[in-house]
Motif scaffolding. Structure first.
Motif, PDB file in Angstrom:
ATOM      1  N   PRO A 179       0.798  -1.299   0.086  1.00 45.06           N
ATOM      2  CA  PRO A 179       0.082   0.061  -0.282  1.00 45.06           C
ATOM      3  C   PRO A 179       0.770   1.180   0.101  1.00 45.06           C
ATOM      4  CG  PRO A 179      -0.145  -1.360   2.068  1.00 45.06           C
ATOM      5  CD  PRO A 179       0.673  -1.923   1.054  1.00 45.06           C
ATOM      6  N   ALA A 180       2.204   1.237   0.577  1.00 50.20           N
ATOM      7  CA  ALA A 180       2.803   2.373   0.612  1.00 50.20           C
ATOM      8  C   ALA A 180       3.383   2.701  -0.913  1.00 50.20           C
ATOM      9  CB  ALA A 180       3.962   2.222   1.507  1.00 50.20           C
ATOM     10  N   TYR A 181       3.744   1.756  -1.555  1.00 54.54           N
ATOM     11  CA  TYR A 181       4.180   1.663  -2.952  1.00 54.54           C
ATOM     12  C   TYR A 181       2.926   2.508  -3.736  1.00 54.54           C
ATOM     13  CZ  TYR A 181       9.011  -0.152  -2.370  1.00 54.54           C
ATOM     14  OH  TYR A 181      10.143  -0.355  -2.040  1.00 54.54           O
ATOM     15  N   GLN A 182       1.929   1.663  -3.345  1.00 50.67           N
ATOM     16  CA  GLN A 182       0.464   2.199  -4.473  1.00 50.67           C
ATOM     17  C   GLN A 182       0.230   3.674  -4.123  1.00 50.67           C
ATOM     18  OE1 GLN A 182      -2.124  -0.864  -2.675  1.00 50.67           O
ATOM     19  NE2 GLN A 182      -2.178  -1.981  -4.320  1.00 50.67           N
ATOM     20  N   ARG A 183       0.345   4.158  -2.810  1.00 50.81           N
ATOM     21  CA  ARG A 183       0.094   5.638  -2.642  1.00 50.81           C
ATOM     22  C   ARG A 183       1.024   6.583  -3.374  1.00 50.81           C
ATOM     23  NH1 ARG A 183      -1.121   3.423   2.474  1.00 50.81           N
ATOM     24  NH2 ARG A 183       1.176   3.726   3.283  1.00 50.81           N
ATOM     25  N   LEU A 184       2.306   5.921  -3.410  1.00 54.30           N
ATOM     26  CA  LEU A 184       3.609   6.565  -3.890  1.00 54.30           C
ATOM     27  C   LEU A 184       3.224   6.568  -5.581  1.00 54.30           C
ATOM     28  CD1 LEU A 184       6.241   5.852  -1.425  1.00 54.30           C
ATOM     29  CD2 LEU A 184       5.073   8.186  -1.757  1.00 54.30           C
ATOM     30  N   GLY A 185       2.632   5.755  -6.170  1.00 60.16           N
ATOM     31  CA  GLY A 185       2.489   5.425  -7.466  1.00 60.16           C
ATOM     32  C   GLY A 185       4.026   5.081  -7.893  1.00 60.16           C
ATOM     33  N   HIS A 186       4.426   3.923  -7.282  1.00 65.66           N
ATOM     34  CA  HIS A 186       5.710   3.453  -7.420  1.00 65.66           C
ATOM     35  C   HIS A 186       5.590   1.988  -8.183  1.00 65.66           C
ATOM     36  CE1 HIS A 186      10.193   2.678  -6.647  1.00 65.66           C
ATOM     37  NE2 HIS A 186      10.169   4.156  -6.483  1.00 65.66           N
ATOM     38  N   PRO A 187       5.529   1.759  -9.424  1.00 66.81           N
ATOM     39  CA  PRO A 187       5.539   0.685 -10.037  1.00 66.81           C
ATOM     40  C   PRO A 187       6.660  -0.547  -9.941  1.00 66.81           C
ATOM     41  CG  PRO A 187       5.704   2.145 -11.811  1.00 66.81           C
ATOM     42  CD  PRO A 187       5.265   2.786 -10.760  1.00 66.81           C
ATOM     43  N   ARG A 188       7.821   0.426  -9.724  1.00 65.61           N
ATOM     44  CA  ARG A 188       8.953  -0.522  -9.756  1.00 65.61           C
ATOM     45  C   ARG A 188       8.966  -1.234  -8.181  1.00 65.61           C
ATOM     46  NH1 ARG A 188      14.977   0.671 -11.366  1.00 65.61           N
ATOM     47  NH2 ARG A 188      16.028  -1.146 -10.536  1.00 65.61           N
ATOM     48  N   GLY A 189       8.758  -0.332  -7.326  1.00 66.83           N
ATOM     49  CA  GLY A 189       8.586  -0.948  -5.969  1.00 66.83           C
ATOM     50  C   GLY A 189       7.548  -1.975  -5.723  1.00 66.83           C
ATOM     51  N   LEU A 190       6.443  -1.659  -6.562  1.00 70.08           N
ATOM     52  CA  LEU A 190       5.391  -2.719  -6.631  1.00 70.08           C
ATOM     53  C   LEU A 190       5.917  -4.192  -6.990  1.00 70.08           C
ATOM     54  CD1 LEU A 190       2.300  -0.692  -7.075  1.00 70.08           C
ATOM     55  CD2 LEU A 190       2.903  -1.977  -4.903  1.00 70.08           C
ATOM     56  N   ALA A 191       6.649  -3.857  -8.547  1.00 63.43           N
ATOM     57  CA  ALA A 191       7.202  -5.245  -9.062  1.00 63.43           C
ATOM     58  C   ALA A 191       8.225  -5.916  -8.256  1.00 63.43           C
ATOM     59  CB  ALA A 191       7.760  -4.589 -10.416  1.00 63.43           C
ATOM     60  N   GLU A 192       9.206  -5.245  -7.577  1.00 63.56           N
ATOM     61  CA  GLU A 192       9.934  -5.906  -6.573  1.00 63.56           C
ATOM     62  C   GLU A 192       9.176  -6.668  -5.424  1.00 63.56           C
ATOM     63  OE1 GLU A 192      12.233  -2.690  -5.421  1.00 63.56           O
ATOM     64  OE2 GLU A 192      13.691  -2.739  -6.881  1.00 63.56           O
ATOM     65  N   THR A 193       8.260  -6.027  -5.074  1.00 57.54           N
ATOM     66  CA  THR A 193       7.527  -6.478  -3.638  1.00 57.54           C
ATOM     67  C   THR A 193       6.696  -7.846  -4.099  1.00 57.54           C
ATOM     68  OG1 THR A 193       7.604  -4.276  -2.658  1.00 57.54           O
ATOM     69  CG2 THR A 193       6.068  -6.082  -1.713  1.00 57.54           C
ATOM     70  N   TYR A 194       6.179  -7.794  -5.176  1.00 57.31           N
ATOM     71  CA  TYR A 194       5.128  -8.745  -5.519  1.00 57.31           C
ATOM     72  C   TYR A 194       6.101  -9.901  -6.082  1.00 57.31           C
ATOM     73  CZ  TYR A 194       0.558  -6.796  -5.452  1.00 57.31           C
ATOM     74  OH  TYR A 194      -0.631  -6.304  -4.994  1.00 57.31           O
ATOM     75  N   HIS A 195       7.226  -9.646  -6.744  1.00 60.51           N
ATOM     76  CA  HIS A 195       8.159 -10.802  -6.977  1.00 60.51           C
ATOM     77  C   HIS A 195       8.688 -11.441  -5.556  1.00 60.51           C
ATOM     78  CE1 HIS A 195      11.472 -13.174  -8.751  1.00 60.51           C
ATOM     79  NE2 HIS A 195      12.341 -12.552  -8.106  1.00 60.51           N
ATOM     80  N   ASN A 196       9.221 -10.531  -4.638  1.00 63.35           N
ATOM     81  CA  ASN A 196       9.431 -11.252  -3.376  1.00 63.35           C
ATOM     82  C   ASN A 196       8.469 -11.815  -2.519  1.00 63.35           C
ATOM     83  OD1 ASN A 196      12.088  -9.966  -3.611  1.00 63.35           O
ATOM     84  ND2 ASN A 196      11.539  -8.138  -2.475  1.00 63.35           N
ATOM     85  N   MET A 197       7.082 -11.384  -2.677  1.00 64.81           N
ATOM     86  CA  MET A 197       5.967 -12.132  -2.314  1.00 64.81           C
ATOM     87  C   MET A 197       5.726 -13.515  -2.839  1.00 64.81           C
ATOM     88  SD  MET A 197       3.116  -9.108  -1.960  1.00 64.81           S
ATOM     89  CE  MET A 197       2.017 -10.231  -1.313  1.00 64.81           C
TER      90      MET A 197
END
Length: 352
Positions: free
Chosen positions: A155-173
């Motif tokens: 949610p933090a990356y979503q609020r920031l509009g940060h697709p790279r961080g979301l990509a990294e996090t979903y890969h780690n998940m």
């Protein structure tokens, strides 16, 4: 006329252009960042430039150089009063230590970065630090704890509009769900990672997620798909200058070849994987590759060789604090007892 190297002592040499370095970083052209900045000593750089060099070293699989660079630069960054650069330097230092398998020191750095990010209202750093702490928990065999950190990052990356961080996090998940045996949820996360990596766009992250999906296909028994997808991902990572992704993709190619009884192809893939893993320097990645080579040796009936590779992998898992991997490989190693060395075998030496 004085030569370019004979400026009067009262005239400072020009500083490398930060705007150009930022542009290369945004484009993911980390080699260009290094070409622009890395030849300059850290004392001649602004704090932001120091962090760009460090990130470029990490992104080009040079964690040992990054760690030494950051360790030398941190006192100057702290004295500069640039608190943004201080927070990023500490977090990047933790990332370098993590890649080197120094998990205790990495955790201290990430927790310090998290504390500073919360105190100084830096939500992006908070998200990154939580993501990094999740990776440490997963390596230590606590995927459920890792998911807690990742689910706070999303949610933090979503609020920031940060697709790279979301990509990294979903890969780690996906890796954590895989380790929990929840392969469908893991695959969903890898697909989300690919979507966000394309939006970023970051080709390397998309390639890593495709390798993750290849790993999941192998675990489901779809050996043919795993081999094709892993080879594609490894080739992409090689073209992007990512030895870690290349090694992981080739490792899965090797496992798929073992499952098909294609031992010569497996040996070739795993030998290349070992070279890239050694170049990258991560003890976990090196251990995983050695574990696959142990499996290949066991499948061929070469048990002394299997034991040697397994022992080397166990030492690296110990160094990295990867307790679950260490326990599983220890059990696999014990299962080699009682088998005759160099005996023809169809046993595939299933990985722990």
């Amino acid at each position: 006329m004085p030569s370019p190297d004979s400026r009067p002592p009262h005239i400072a040499p020009p500083r490398p252009p930060i705007a150009a370095a930022r542009g290369f970083a945004r484009a993911g052209s980390w080699g260009e960042v290094l070409n622009l900045l890395a030849h300059v000593t850290e004392r001649a750089l602004e704090p932001e430039q120091i962090t760009l060099v460090a990130e470029a070293l990490l992104r080009t699989a040079r964690p040992r150089e990054a760690e030494a660079w950051l360790r030398r630069a941190l006192p100057d960054v702290e004295r500069s009063g640039d608190w943004i650069a201080r927070r990023r330097t500490i977090n990047l230092w933790g990332a370098a230590l993590f890649e080197l398998g120094e998990l205790n020191s990495a955790e201290l750095a990430f927790r310090r970065a998290l504390e500073l990010g919360e105190q100084e209202d830096d939500p992006l750093l908070v998200a990154r630090a939580m993501n990094n702490l999740g990776q440490i928990a997963n390596v230590r065999g606590r995927p459920a704890d890792a998911l807690v950190f990742y689910k706070l990052s999303v949610p933090a990356y979503q609020r920031l509009g940060h697709p790279r961080g979301l990509a990294e996090t979903y890969h780690n998940m996906a890796i954590s769900y895989r380790d929990l045996g929840e392969l469908d949820r893991a695959d969903e996360c890898e697909q989300r990672a690919i979507e966000f990596a394309r939006a970023a766009p970051v080709a390397r992250l998309a390639a890593l997620a495709r390798i993750g999906r290849a790993d999941l296909a192998f675990r489901r028994g779809d050996v043919a798909l795993a081999r094709i997808a892993a080879l594609r991902g490894a080739t992409e990572c090689l073209g992007l200058g990512d030895p870690a992704g290349t090694a992981d993709g080739l490792r899965i190619v090797g496992l798929a070849c073992i499952a098909n009884g294609e031992f010569a192809d497996a040996a070739a893939a795993l030998e290349r994987a070992s070279g890239f893993a050694t170049r990258q320097g991560s003890p976990v990645l090196q251990a995983e590759t050695l574990r696959a080579r142990a499996q290949l040796a066991a499948a061929r009936g070469y048990l002394d060789e299997a034991r040697r590779h397994a022992q080397d992998a166990l030492a690296l898992f110990t160094k990295a604090g990867a307790t679950t991997d260490h326990t599983a490989l220890t059990e696999w190693y014990a299962g080699l007892d009682g088998r005759a060395d160099d005996a023809p075998s169809t046993h595939q030496g299933d990985l722990p």
